[in-house]
Design an enzyme around this catalytic site. Structure first.
Site, PDB file in Angstrom:
ATOM      1  N   CYS B  78      14.949  44.124 -43.777  1.00 27.27           N
ATOM      2  CA  CYS B  78      14.025  45.234 -44.079  1.00 27.27           C
ATOM      3  C   CYS B  78      14.652  46.186 -45.076  1.00 27.27           C
ATOM      4  O   CYS B  78      15.759  46.698 -44.866  1.00 27.27           O
ATOM      5  CB  CYS B  78      13.683  45.991 -42.798  1.00 27.27           C
ATOM      6  SG  CYS B  78      12.826  47.532 -43.133  1.00 27.27           S
ATOM      7  N   VAL B  79      13.928  46.466 -46.146  1.00 23.36           N
ATOM      8  CA  VAL B  79      14.495  47.288 -47.215  1.00 23.36           C
ATOM      9  C   VAL B  79      14.779  48.716 -46.753  1.00 23.36           C
ATOM     10  O   VAL B  79      15.830  49.284 -47.070  1.00 23.36           O
ATOM     11  CB  VAL B  79      13.589  47.273 -48.479  1.00 23.36           C
ATOM     12  CG1 VAL B  79      12.215  47.847 -48.194  1.00 23.36           C
ATOM     13  CG2 VAL B  79      14.240  48.033 -49.623  1.00 23.36           C
TER      14      VAL B  79
END
Lengths: 127, 130
Positions: B78-79
């Protein structure tokens, strides 16, 4: 939106928030998932249970510990078409809270009937 | 069956990523499809190529990377969780003016939408974490 989803499938998503708003990052990152997920046009419900009920408590003042007060975002969920907010009534009562202490309108569910809500879902994300 | 996996805890601190790895390996061996493993919260730390455990310990990151290479499992970090925790790929390094990147082979950084998409498209989404 970078992740626009056009698959046409609509599933029932339940987010289960079990932890206090601060102390760990789970509550904040759960809320971020709900907001991003809104773009996918799914049938979304959010359940607050155990210490998770504190996430909806009015008058939070986390500025003193230098973390973001994201509690107001729960009020904006309606704009994202996230309108099915459930709170387990026993969790609320055990913590000396009532519906009046909460930032948003919710539907109370009893501990005995939570499983019915869970049984209806296709995807459950528990944080 | 088409299975997607969510890993919510960091390596070594918590058994979740070990259990997730063994689950994914077993599912593949049993002939299931694992469409994606999504790493969230501290789970993104599974994807740091700077991980250097003692030699007599399992190498959690390399294990994942091998799975990606040998079985083409899509490993997504997840960024937003990465940015908070200092996990950086080349694109993020450039965008945020950092002096290094540290993403391991076989992992990619993308948005939370990848988790939602995995949940929609898979028959089962299996979560590992507390």
């Amino acid at each position: 939106m970078e992740d626009e989803y056009e698959g046409g499938v609509v599933k029932k998503f339940l987010y289960v928030n079990r932890r206090a708003p601060h102390g760990t990052v789970y509550a904040l990152e759960s809320l971020e998932t709900v907001l991003i997920g809104a773009a996918f046009d799914q049938d979304v419900s959010v359940l607050f249970i155990d210490d998770g009920v504190f996430q909806l408590k009015k008058q939070q003042q986390p500025e003193g510990i230098e973390v973001k007060n994201f509690s107001k975002t729960f009020r904006a969920l309606e704009m994202y078409d996230v309108e099915q907010l459930f709170v387990e009534s026993e969790s609320l009562a055990e913590r000396g809270l009532s519906e009046d202490d909460l930032l948003v309108d919710v539907e109370l569910v009893s501990r005995a009937s939570v499983h019915e809500l869970v049984d209806q879902q296709d995807v459950i994300l528990s944080f | 069956m088409k299975i997607a996996v969510l890993v919510n805890e960091g390596p070594y601190q918590h058994q979740a990523s070990d259990s997730a790895y063994h689950f994914v390996a077993a599912a593949l061996d049993a002939g299931h499809e694992v469409s994606r493993v999504f790493f969230y919260h501290d789970g993104v730390n599974n994807g740091s190529r700077l991980t250097t455990p003692p030699q007599d310990d399992r190498h959690i990151q390399k294990r994942w990377s091998a799975l990606a290479e040998e079985k083409s499992v899509d490993l997504v970090l997840c960024v937003a969780a990465c940015q908070r925790r200092g996990l950086v790929d080349e694109g993020e390094r450039e965008r945020n003016g950092k002096d290094a990147s540290n993403i391991a082979e076989g992992f990619r950084i993308s948005g939370l939408g990848q988790l939602l998409e995995a949940g929609i498209e898979a028959d089962r989404l299996v979560t590992f974490g507390d």
